[in-house]
Design an enzyme around this catalytic site. Structure first.
Site, mmCIF file in Angstrom:
data_model
loop_
_atom_site.group_PDB
_atom_site.id
_atom_site.type_symbol
_atom_site.label_atom_id
_atom_site.label_comp_id
_atom_site.label_asym_id
_atom_site.label_seq_id
_atom_site.Cartn_x
_atom_site.Cartn_y
_atom_site.Cartn_z
ATOM 1 C CE1 TYR A 1 -12.103 3.996 -9.878
ATOM 2 C CE2 TYR A 1 -14.357 3.816 -10.667
ATOM 3 C CZ TYR A 1 -13.310 3.321 -9.928
ATOM 4 O OH TYR A 1 -13.450 2.139 -9.237
ATOM 5 C CG ASP B 1 -2.177 0.824 1.019
ATOM 6 O OD1 ASP B 1 -3.257 0.207 0.885
ATOM 7 O OD2 ASP B 1 -2.095 2.074 0.974
ATOM 8 C CG ASP C 1 2.952 6.032 -6.084
ATOM 9 O OD1 ASP C 1 2.011 5.480 -6.693
ATOM 10 O OD2 ASP C 1 3.259 7.232 -6.251
ATOM 11 C CB SER D 1 -15.060 -0.106 -11.487
ATOM 12 O OG SER D 1 -16.257 0.580 -11.211
HETATM 13 N N1 LIG Z 1 -15.723 1.272 -3.028
HETATM 14 C C1 LIG Z 1 -16.441 1.222 -4.138
HETATM 15 O O1 LIG Z 1 -17.628 1.605 -4.183
HETATM 16 C C2 LIG Z 1 -15.847 0.644 -5.397
HETATM 17 C C3 LIG Z 1 -16.688 0.432 -6.511
HETATM 18 C C4 LIG Z 1 -16.135 -0.099 -7.664
HETATM 19 C C5 LIG Z 1 -14.802 -0.427 -7.714
HETATM 20 N N2 LIG Z 1 -14.008 -0.203 -6.626
HETATM 21 C C6 LIG Z 1 -12.594 -0.537 -6.726
HETATM 22 O O2 LIG Z 1 -12.253 -1.383 -5.642
HETATM 23 C C7 LIG Z 1 -10.882 -1.151 -5.275
HETATM 24 C C8 LIG Z 1 -10.767 -0.851 -3.791
HETATM 25 O O3 LIG Z 1 -11.542 0.267 -3.471
HETATM 26 P P1 LIG Z 1 -11.780 0.687 -1.949
HETATM 27 O O4 LIG Z 1 -13.140 1.284 -1.905
HETATM 28 O O5 LIG Z 1 -11.418 -0.421 -1.039
HETATM 29 O O6 LIG Z 1 -10.711 1.889 -1.831
HETATM 30 P P2 LIG Z 1 -9.967 2.529 -0.558
HETATM 31 O O7 LIG Z 1 -9.649 3.931 -0.945
HETATM 32 O O8 LIG Z 1 -10.750 2.314 0.694
HETATM 33 O O9 LIG Z 1 -8.631 1.674 -0.505
HETATM 34 C C9 LIG Z 1 -7.694 1.774 -1.556
HETATM 35 C C10 LIG Z 1 -6.304 1.476 -1.018
HETATM 36 O O10 LIG Z 1 -5.374 1.679 -2.086
HETATM 37 C C11 LIG Z 1 -4.279 2.426 -1.597
HETATM 38 N N3 LIG Z 1 -3.673 3.202 -2.680
HETATM 39 C C12 LIG Z 1 -4.156 4.331 -3.275
HETATM 40 N N4 LIG Z 1 -3.289 4.787 -4.173
HETATM 41 C C13 LIG Z 1 -2.226 3.956 -4.171
HETATM 42 C C14 LIG Z 1 -1.006 3.921 -4.886
HETATM 43 N N5 LIG Z 1 -0.676 4.875 -5.779
HETATM 44 N N6 LIG Z 1 -0.144 2.913 -4.634
HETATM 45 C C15 LIG Z 1 -0.444 1.953 -3.726
HETATM 46 N N7 LIG Z 1 -1.574 1.946 -3.002
HETATM 47 C C16 LIG Z 1 -2.459 2.939 -3.223
HETATM 48 C C17 LIG Z 1 -4.889 3.330 -0.521
HETATM 49 O O11 LIG Z 1 -3.898 3.801 0.395
HETATM 50 C C18 LIG Z 1 -5.897 2.412 0.127
HETATM 51 O O12 LIG Z 1 -5.349 1.666 1.189
HETATM 52 C C19 LIG Z 1 -10.395 -0.026 -6.195
HETATM 53 O O13 LIG Z 1 -9.753 -0.593 -7.316
HETATM 54 C C20 LIG Z 1 -11.673 0.651 -6.612
HETATM 55 O O14 LIG Z 1 -11.518 1.338 -7.829
HETATM 56 C C21 LIG Z 1 -14.494 0.319 -5.475
#
Ligand SMILES: NC(=O)c1ccc[n+]([C@@H]2O[C@H](COP(=O)([O-])OP(=O)(O)OC[C@H]3O[C@@H](n4cnc5c(N)ncnc54)[C@H](O)[C@@H]3O)[C@@H](O)[C@H]2O)c1
Length: 261
Positions: A159, A43, A65, A145
């Protein structure tokens, strides 16, 4: 007949999880550890990566990153040194800032694509290299997504474009890695209750942007609720384990029925 343990178990296997510090990624780390996997929790937030790893039986946390080529290469090398093999990549990390299309700057556009599109390319590339070198095949699960398939909510164009790329990279590389036993699939969440989703909605309100679009419409979420991180993680376990040994290149919606509504 094969046992549930043989089909869905991850004993003896190593999984690298991006975005493992919270939300969906954290649920993936915890579920895969229960299934017996050793986990490289990756992360950009080093504190949460280490916290999640510290609570698991055999895991290590890494700060990376995913948009940075050197950092991604270094992290895969460190994980290889620590665990000695790679069987699964579950690529979860992404950013989802909501932006108005007409006022979005090129720098803001590039930021989304750097993390979500370039980051996906980089982690897939390193995982495929490691799995090929291991000679045992492997499984890659990309969290994409429903927004990559269909306009879901407003102010989400950058996005959506990045997730269309993620789903397409899944398909492109599935046909190129099949012969070496690497399966690549995508999971398409609809709406999931996570800290990231909550923060994005709050920021959107602060920026004066409207929340709208098909996903917010009456009847568009047939199961009548948003999903929980564990409900995404279970789909990932299916696609990363031998239970899905004949599945590659698919996009599995886990969206409460949104895409068919
Ligand atoms: N939550 C939703 O409604 C939803 C819907 C559709 C798809 N998604 C997808 O599900 C996945 C997880 O989403 P979530 O809601 O758990 O997100 P979140 O923001 O709660 O968690 C994402 C994690 O990724 C880490 N992160 C961000 N940028 C980074 C980088 N450059 N390098 C390494 N780590 C990085 C963040 O620190 C965080 O811990 C994502 O791919 C998101 O696009 C989420």
């Amino acid at each position: 007949m094969a046992s549930i343990e043989t089909l869905f178990g991850m004993h003896g296997k190593v999984a690298l999880v991006t975005g493992g510090g919270r939300g969906v990624g954290r649920a993936v780390c915890e579920l895969f550890a229960q299934a017996g996997a050793r986990i490289a929790v990756c992360d950009i937030d080093e504190t949460t990566a280490r916290e999640v790893a510290g609570a698991l039986p055999d895991a290590a946390g890494y700060r990376v990153d995913i948009s940075n080529e050197d950092e991604v290469e270094r992290t895969f090398a460190q994980a290889a040194e620590r665990f000695g093999r790679l069987d699964a990549l579950v690529h979860v990390a992404a950013i989802f800032p909501k932006r108005d299309f007409l006022t979005m700057t090129a720098a803001q556009w590039d930021e989304i694509q750097a993390v979500n599109t370039r980051g996906t390319f980089l982690v897939m590339r390193e995982a495929i290299k490691a799995m090929k070198a291991g000679g045992r095949g492997g499984a890659i699960v990309n969290i994409s997504s429903t927004s990559g398939e269909r306009a879901s909510v407003t102010n989400n164009s950058g996005y959506g474009a990045s997730k269309a790329a993620t789903t397409n990279l899944t398909r492109s590389m599935a046909i190129e890695t099949a012969e070496v036993g690497i399966r690549i699939n995508a999971v398409l969440p609809g709406a999931v209750a996570t800290e990231g989703a909550k923060a994005a909605t709050e920021r959107m309100k602060d920026d004066g942007l409207q929340i709208g679009g098909p996903m917010t419409g009456a009847g568009r979420m047939p199961l009548g609720r948003v999903g929980q991180p564990l409900e995404i993680a279970t789909a990932c376990l299916f696609l990363a384990s031998d239970a899905s040994s004949y599945v590659t290149g698919i996009s599995l919606p886990v969206d409460g029925g949104f895409l068919v509504s």
